[in-house]
Design a protein around this motif. Structure first.
Motif, PDB file in Angstrom:
ATOM      1  N   PHE A  57      59.443  30.371  15.201  1.00 16.13           N
ATOM      2  CA  PHE A  57      58.502  31.278  14.543  1.00 16.13           C
ATOM      3  C   PHE A  57      59.171  32.611  14.206  1.00 16.13           C
ATOM      4  O   PHE A  57      59.003  33.133  13.105  1.00 16.13           O
ATOM      5  CB  PHE A  57      57.295  31.498  15.470  1.00 16.13           C
ATOM      6  N   LYS A  58      59.949  33.146  15.123  1.00 12.36           N
ATOM      7  CA  LYS A  58      60.595  34.449  14.917  1.00 12.36           C
ATOM      8  C   LYS A  58      61.633  34.415  13.797  1.00 12.36           C
ATOM      9  O   LYS A  58      61.986  35.444  13.250  1.00 12.36           O
ATOM     10  CB  LYS A  58      61.243  34.938  16.220  1.00 12.36           C
ATOM     11  N   LYS A  59      62.106  33.221  13.449  1.00 12.70           N
ATOM     12  CA  LYS A  59      63.104  33.083  12.377  1.00 12.70           C
ATOM     13  C   LYS A  59      62.451  32.868  11.008  1.00 12.70           C
ATOM     14  O   LYS A  59      63.147  32.774  10.003  1.00 12.70           O
ATOM     15  CB  LYS A  59      64.024  31.896  12.679  1.00 12.70           C
ATOM     16  N   SER A  62      59.229  33.647   5.275  1.00 12.14           N
ATOM     17  CA  SER A  62      58.082  33.718   4.366  1.00 12.14           C
ATOM     18  C   SER A  62      56.811  34.155   5.105  1.00 12.14           C
ATOM     19  O   SER A  62      56.467  33.592   6.150  1.00 12.14           O
ATOM     20  CB  SER A  62      57.884  32.339   3.738  1.00 12.14           C
ATOM     21  N   ALA A  63      56.110  35.130   4.544  1.00  8.15           N
ATOM     22  CA  ALA A  63      54.850  35.615   5.130  1.00  8.15           C
ATOM     23  C   ALA A  63      53.809  34.497   5.165  1.00  8.15           C
ATOM     24  O   ALA A  63      53.039  34.384   6.121  1.00  8.15           O
ATOM     25  CB  ALA A  63      54.329  36.803   4.344  1.00  8.15           C
ATOM     26  N   GLU A  64      53.829  33.661   4.138  1.00  7.54           N
ATOM     27  CA  GLU A  64      52.897  32.534   4.065  1.00  7.54           C
ATOM     28  C   GLU A  64      53.148  31.544   5.199  1.00  7.54           C
ATOM     29  O   GLU A  64      52.219  31.110   5.882  1.00  7.54           O
ATOM     30  CB  GLU A  64      53.111  31.823   2.719  1.00  7.54           C
ATOM     31  N   LYS A  65      54.424  31.200   5.404  1.00  6.57           N
ATOM     32  CA  LYS A  65      54.782  30.270   6.476  1.00  6.57           C
ATOM     33  C   LYS A  65      54.517  30.895   7.844  1.00  6.57           C
ATOM     34  O   LYS A  65      54.162  30.196   8.788  1.00  6.57           O
ATOM     35  CB  LYS A  65      56.246  29.843   6.360  1.00  6.57           C
ATOM     36  N   LEU A  66      54.705  32.202   7.946  1.00  3.89           N
ATOM     37  CA  LEU A  66      54.456  32.908   9.200  1.00  3.89           C
ATOM     38  C   LEU A  66      52.996  32.719   9.625  1.00  3.89           C
ATOM     39  O   LEU A  66      52.722  32.392  10.780  1.00  3.89           O
ATOM     40  CB  LEU A  66      54.780  34.396   9.041  1.00  3.89           C
ATOM     41  N   VAL A  67      52.092  32.878   8.690  1.00  6.74           N
ATOM     42  CA  VAL A  67      50.660  32.718   8.977  1.00  6.74           C
ATOM     43  C   VAL A  67      50.353  31.283   9.389  1.00  6.74           C
ATOM     44  O   VAL A  67      49.669  31.050  10.389  1.00  6.74           O
ATOM     45  CB  VAL A  67      49.795  33.150   7.762  1.00  6.74           C
ATOM     46  N   SER A  68      50.866  30.323   8.641  1.00  8.47           N
ATOM     47  CA  SER A  68      50.551  28.925   8.968  1.00  8.47           C
ATOM     48  C   SER A  68      51.172  28.510  10.302  1.00  8.47           C
ATOM     49  O   SER A  68      50.530  27.819  11.102  1.00  8.47           O
ATOM     50  CB  SER A  68      50.963  27.974   7.846  1.00  8.47           C
ATOM     51  N   LYS A  69      52.410  28.941  10.578  1.00  6.96           N
ATOM     52  CA  LYS A  69      53.040  28.615  11.861  1.00  6.96           C
ATOM     53  C   LYS A  69      52.305  29.285  13.018  1.00  6.96           C
ATOM     54  O   LYS A  69      52.147  28.689  14.088  1.00  6.96           O
ATOM     55  CB  LYS A  69      54.515  29.037  11.865  1.00  6.96           C
ATOM     56  N   ALA A  70      51.862  30.513  12.807  1.00  5.31           N
ATOM     57  CA  ALA A  70      51.124  31.228  13.853  1.00  5.31           C
ATOM     58  C   ALA A  70      49.845  30.476  14.208  1.00  5.31           C
ATOM     59  O   ALA A  70      49.507  30.327  15.387  1.00  5.31           O
ATOM     60  CB  ALA A  70      50.799  32.650  13.402  1.00  5.31           C
ATOM     61  N   LYS A  71      49.153  29.975  13.192  1.00  4.14           N
ATOM     62  CA  LYS A  71      47.909  29.228  13.437  1.00  4.14           C
ATOM     63  C   LYS A  71      48.184  27.934  14.198  1.00  4.14           C
ATOM     64  O   LYS A  71      47.412  27.545  15.071  1.00  4.14           O
ATOM     65  CB  LYS A  71      47.192  28.952  12.123  1.00  4.14           C
ATOM     66  N   ILE A 100      45.774  37.151  15.672  1.00  3.20           N
ATOM     67  CA  ILE A 100      46.186  35.930  14.980  1.00  3.20           C
ATOM     68  C   ILE A 100      45.802  35.921  13.496  1.00  3.20           C
ATOM     69  O   ILE A 100      46.470  35.278  12.690  1.00  3.20           O
ATOM     70  CB  ILE A 100      45.649  34.664  15.711  1.00  3.20           C
ATOM     71  N   ALA A 101      44.782  36.669  13.124  1.00  7.48           N
ATOM     72  CA  ALA A 101      44.365  36.722  11.718  1.00  7.48           C
ATOM     73  C   ALA A 101      45.450  37.339  10.837  1.00  7.48           C
ATOM     74  O   ALA A 101      45.631  36.926   9.692  1.00  7.48           O
ATOM     75  CB  ALA A 101      43.060  37.509  11.577  1.00  7.48           C
ATOM     76  N   GLU A 102      46.178  38.301  11.380  1.00  9.06           N
ATOM     77  CA  GLU A 102      47.288  38.932  10.662  1.00  9.06           C
ATOM     78  C   GLU A 102      48.520  38.949  11.564  1.00  9.06           C
ATOM     79  O   GLU A 102      48.904  39.989  12.095  1.00  9.06           O
ATOM     80  CB  GLU A 102      46.902  40.354  10.241  1.00  9.06           C
ATOM     81  N   PRO A 103      49.133  37.782  11.738  1.00 10.66           N
ATOM     82  CA  PRO A 103      50.241  37.685  12.695  1.00 10.66           C
ATOM     83  C   PRO A 103      51.517  38.387  12.218  1.00 10.66           C
ATOM     84  O   PRO A 103      51.783  38.484  11.032  1.00 10.66           O
ATOM     85  CB  PRO A 103      50.470  36.179  12.809  1.00 10.66           C
ATOM     86  N   PHE A 108      53.686  36.651  19.459  1.00 11.29           N
ATOM     87  CA  PHE A 108      53.738  35.779  20.632  1.00 11.29           C
ATOM     88  C   PHE A 108      54.764  36.250  21.665  1.00 11.29           C
ATOM     89  O   PHE A 108      54.973  35.579  22.671  1.00 11.29           O
ATOM     90  CB  PHE A 108      54.066  34.335  20.207  1.00 11.29           C
ATOM     91  N   ASP A 109      55.398  37.386  21.420  1.00 13.65           N
ATOM     92  CA  ASP A 109      56.485  37.850  22.291  1.00 13.65           C
ATOM     93  C   ASP A 109      56.088  37.963  23.756  1.00 13.65           C
ATOM     94  O   ASP A 109      56.827  37.517  24.641  1.00 13.65           O
ATOM     95  CB  ASP A 109      57.054  39.184  21.815  1.00 13.65           C
ATOM     96  N   GLU A 110      54.943  38.559  24.018  1.00 15.38           N
ATOM     97  CA  GLU A 110      54.528  38.755  25.414  1.00 15.38           C
ATOM     98  C   GLU A 110      54.289  37.416  26.105  1.00 15.38           C
ATOM     99  O   GLU A 110      54.728  37.201  27.231  1.00 15.38           O
ATOM    100  CB  GLU A 110      53.278  39.645  25.487  1.00 15.38           C
TER     101      GLU A 110
END
Length: 152
Positions: A57-59, A62-71, A100-103, A108-110
């Protein structure tokens, strides 16, 4: 009963190096595979799977992929009754739920630090004492001696 597994490609020194620290183990594919097998035997593989998902996830660029991976991470590991729910405290879980709505890459670091700490203090020492690890070390030592002592 000896443990039969598929980790027989690493040289003996590499297998012994896994015991130095968990980072050495996690950065080596064969070590990671052995550790995952051990965690599965203890029904706690969700910890390493979550940690790996966070690393991926940290790598994400894309902002789009970031949102989908976070979900996906949230639904798989964080939310109540998730299929691979990890053991984290309420405040950490609550903070992730709110963000999570705006990851961000750090959302997820903590939780990842908590899970890493849990694995390092609990699972990793047990792995080093496990039959899985002992068998791997033994098979490599015997294999190494056979090169030099064919009569073994």
């Amino acid at each position: 009963m000896p443990v039969k597994c598929c980790f027989h490609r690493s040289p003996p020194t590499e297998t012994m190096a896994w015991s130095e620290n968990m980072d050495t183990l996690l950065s080596n594919q064969a070590g990671l595979d052995a550790f995952r097998t051990f965690l599965k035997s203890e029904f706690s593989e969700e910890n390493v799977e979550f940690w790996l998902a966070c690393e991926d996830f940290k790598k994400t660029e894309s902002a789009e992929k970031l949102v989908s991976k976070a979900k996906v991470i949230y639904s798989e590991f964080i939310e109540a009754d998730a299929p691979k729910e990890i053991n984290i405290d309420f405040s950490t879980r609550d903070l992730i739920s709110k963000n999570i709505a705006e990851p961000t890459r750090k959302c997820f670091d903590e939780a990842q630090k908590l899970i890493y700490s849990l694995m390092a203090k609990d699972s990793f020492p047990r792995f080093l004492k496990s039959e899985i690890y002992k068998e791997l070390v033994h098979s490599r030592q015997v294999g190494n001696h056979k090169k030099w002592l064919p009569f073994l």
